[in-house]
Design a protein around this motif. Structure first.
Motif, PDB file in Angstrom:
ATOM      1  N   ALA A 164     -32.155  66.316 -34.321  1.00 48.40           N
ATOM      2  CA  ALA A 164     -31.858  65.117 -33.524  1.00 48.40           C
ATOM      3  C   ALA A 164     -31.534  65.506 -32.089  1.00 48.40           C
ATOM      4  N   TRP A 165     -30.755  66.586 -31.917  1.00 50.76           N
ATOM      5  CA  TRP A 165     -30.420  67.025 -30.569  1.00 50.76           C
ATOM      6  C   TRP A 165     -31.663  67.499 -29.824  1.00 50.76           C
ATOM      7  N   LYS A 166     -32.518  68.248 -30.491  1.00 53.33           N
ATOM      8  CA  LYS A 166     -33.741  68.734 -29.838  1.00 53.33           C
ATOM      9  C   LYS A 166     -34.588  67.560 -29.361  1.00 53.33           C
ATOM     10  N   LEU A 167     -34.725  66.546 -30.207  1.00 62.31           N
ATOM     11  CA  LEU A 167     -35.512  65.364 -29.829  1.00 62.31           C
ATOM     12  C   LEU A 167     -34.849  64.609 -28.677  1.00 62.31           C
ATOM     13  N   LEU A 168     -33.555  64.386 -28.781  1.00 67.43           N
ATOM     14  CA  LEU A 168     -32.830  63.638 -27.753  1.00 67.43           C
ATOM     15  C   LEU A 168     -32.818  64.391 -26.423  1.00 67.43           C
ATOM     16  N   GLY A 169     -32.511  65.680 -26.464  1.00 70.60           N
ATOM     17  CA  GLY A 169     -32.464  66.483 -25.244  1.00 70.60           C
ATOM     18  C   GLY A 169     -33.823  66.603 -24.573  1.00 70.60           C
ATOM     19  N   THR A 170     -34.865  66.805 -25.385  1.00 70.31           N
ATOM     20  CA  THR A 170     -36.220  66.923 -24.839  1.00 70.31           C
ATOM     21  C   THR A 170     -36.686  65.601 -24.251  1.00 70.31           C
ATOM     22  N   ALA A 171     -36.448  64.512 -24.964  1.00 76.37           N
ATOM     23  CA  ALA A 171     -36.856  63.192 -24.465  1.00 76.37           C
ATOM     24  C   ALA A 171     -36.155  62.877 -23.147  1.00 76.37           C
ATOM     25  N   ALA A 172     -34.883  63.208 -23.058  1.00 76.62           N
ATOM     26  CA  ALA A 172     -34.129  62.962 -21.823  1.00 76.62           C
ATOM     27  C   ALA A 172     -34.706  63.772 -20.666  1.00 76.62           C
ATOM     28  N   ALA A 173     -35.020  65.034 -20.918  1.00 74.66           N
ATOM     29  CA  ALA A 173     -35.563  65.905 -19.867  1.00 74.66           C
ATOM     30  C   ALA A 173     -36.944  65.438 -19.413  1.00 74.66           C
ATOM     31  N   GLN A 176     -35.005  69.240 -11.183  1.00 81.52           N
ATOM     32  CA  GLN A 176     -33.951  69.961 -11.898  1.00 81.52           C
ATOM     33  C   GLN A 176     -32.635  69.189 -11.908  1.00 81.52           C
ATOM     34  N   LEU A 177     -32.282  68.571 -10.793  1.00 79.76           N
ATOM     35  CA  LEU A 177     -31.050  67.777 -10.749  1.00 79.76           C
ATOM     36  C   LEU A 177     -31.099  66.620 -11.742  1.00 79.76           C
ATOM     37  N   THR A 178     -32.213  65.916 -11.806  1.00 85.73           N
ATOM     38  CA  THR A 178     -32.304  64.781 -12.726  1.00 85.73           C
ATOM     39  C   THR A 178     -32.355  65.247 -14.175  1.00 85.73           C
ATOM     40  N   ARG A 179     -33.002  66.378 -14.438  1.00 80.81           N
ATOM     41  CA  ARG A 179     -33.044  66.899 -15.810  1.00 80.81           C
ATOM     42  C   ARG A 179     -31.648  67.283 -16.286  1.00 80.81           C
ATOM     43  N   VAL A 180     -30.884  67.957 -15.435  1.00 84.04           N
ATOM     44  CA  VAL A 180     -29.526  68.346 -15.810  1.00 84.04           C
ATOM     45  C   VAL A 180     -28.680  67.098 -16.067  1.00 84.04           C
ATOM     46  N   ALA A 181     -28.766  66.130 -15.182  1.00 83.15           N
ATOM     47  CA  ALA A 181     -27.991  64.895 -15.356  1.00 83.15           C
ATOM     48  C   ALA A 181     -28.376  64.184 -16.648  1.00 83.15           C
ATOM     49  N   ALA A 182     -29.670  64.101 -16.935  1.00 80.89           N
ATOM     50  CA  ALA A 182     -30.138  63.414 -18.146  1.00 80.89           C
ATOM     51  C   ALA A 182     -29.712  64.160 -19.404  1.00 80.89           C
ATOM     52  N   GLN A 183     -29.807  65.475 -19.391  1.00 80.13           N
ATOM     53  CA  GLN A 183     -29.413  66.234 -20.574  1.00 80.13           C
ATOM     54  C   GLN A 183     -27.898  66.204 -20.790  1.00 80.13           C
ATOM     55  N   ARG A 184     -27.137  66.192 -19.713  1.00 83.50           N
ATOM     56  CA  ARG A 184     -25.683  66.052 -19.859  1.00 83.50           C
ATOM     57  C   ARG A 184     -25.337  64.701 -20.470  1.00 83.50           C
ATOM     58  N   LYS A 185     -26.003  63.653 -20.005  1.00 79.07           N
ATOM     59  CA  LYS A 185     -25.755  62.323 -20.552  1.00 79.07           C
ATOM     60  C   LYS A 185     -26.171  62.267 -22.022  1.00 79.07           C
ATOM     61  N   ALA A 186     -27.288  62.893 -22.357  1.00 74.77           N
ATOM     62  CA  ALA A 186     -27.738  62.935 -23.751  1.00 74.77           C
ATOM     63  C   ALA A 186     -26.709  63.667 -24.620  1.00 74.77           C
ATOM     64  N   ALA A 187     -26.138  64.750 -24.117  1.00 75.69           N
ATOM     65  CA  ALA A 187     -25.115  65.487 -24.869  1.00 75.69           C
ATOM     66  C   ALA A 187     -23.872  64.629 -25.068  1.00 75.69           C
ATOM     67  N   GLN A 188     -23.503  63.859 -24.045  1.00 83.68           N
ATOM     68  CA  GLN A 188     -22.348  62.961 -24.178  1.00 83.68           C
ATOM     69  C   GLN A 188     -22.619  61.891 -25.236  1.00 83.68           C
ATOM     70  N   MET A 189     -23.827  61.337 -25.238  1.00 83.23           N
ATOM     71  CA  MET A 189     -24.191  60.326 -26.231  1.00 83.23           C
ATOM     72  C   MET A 189     -24.160  60.927 -27.637  1.00 83.23           C
ATOM     73  N   TYR A 190     -24.701  62.126 -27.768  1.00 78.10           N
ATOM     74  CA  TYR A 190     -24.708  62.813 -29.063  1.00 78.10           C
ATOM     75  C   TYR A 190     -23.271  63.026 -29.538  1.00 78.10           C
ATOM     76  N   LEU A 209     -20.092  68.134 -30.112  1.00 76.82           N
ATOM     77  CA  LEU A 209     -21.252  68.533 -29.292  1.00 76.82           C
ATOM     78  C   LEU A 209     -22.355  69.071 -30.188  1.00 76.82           C
ATOM     79  N   PRO A 210     -23.584  69.005 -29.729  1.00 74.47           N
ATOM     80  CA  PRO A 210     -24.665  69.644 -30.485  1.00 74.47           C
ATOM     81  C   PRO A 210     -24.361  71.130 -30.670  1.00 74.47           C
ATOM     82  N   LYS A 211     -24.717  71.689 -31.819  1.00 69.61           N
ATOM     83  CA  LYS A 211     -24.432  73.088 -32.125  1.00 69.61           C
ATOM     84  C   LYS A 211     -25.001  74.018 -31.051  1.00 69.61           C
ATOM     85  N   ALA A 212     -26.193  73.712 -30.535  1.00 68.01           N
ATOM     86  CA  ALA A 212     -26.814  74.562 -29.522  1.00 68.01           C
ATOM     87  C   ALA A 212     -25.945  74.665 -28.268  1.00 68.01           C
TER      88      ALA A 212
END
Length: 93
Positions: A5-14, A64-78, A85-88
């Motif tokens: 789920a984290w891989k899908l969410l993080g990748t989709a966000a990026a 890169q700035l938008t990818r970091v922001a999106a992945q941070r937000k995805a981690a917060q949602m997760y 937090l996601p295990k990774a």
């Protein structure tokens, strides 16, 4: 929620962030330069070295700035949904 789920969410966000950032950079370039963004910076007939390097730097920074922001937000949602937090990510801290 697990690692898949984290891989899908993080990748989709990026991917989504990269796509939006690309559109933003192209729009800003067109307004600032008064011409379309270089769709092939390697084309030496239409794009100068200065333009190619500037476009690459601007694109890299914004994407890169938008990818970091999106992945941070995805981690917060997760974390909010799963309670951790996601295990990774947790393994890196």
């Amino acid at each position: 929620m697990g690692p898949t789920a984290w891989k899908l969410l993080g990748t989709a966000a990026a991917v989504a962030a990269g796509s939006v950032a690309n559109k933003v950079v192209s729009g800003v370039w067109e307004k600032a330069a008064g011409k379309p963004a270089p769709n092939d910076p390697l084309n030496t007939d239409d794009v100068s070295w200065k333009e190619a390097l500037l476009f690459a730097a601007l694109s890299g920074l914004v994407i890169q700035l938008t990818r970091v922001a999106a992945q941070r937000k995805a981690a917060q949602m997760y974390q909010k949904r799963a309670g951790h937090l996601p295990k990774a990510i947790a393994d890196r801290i």
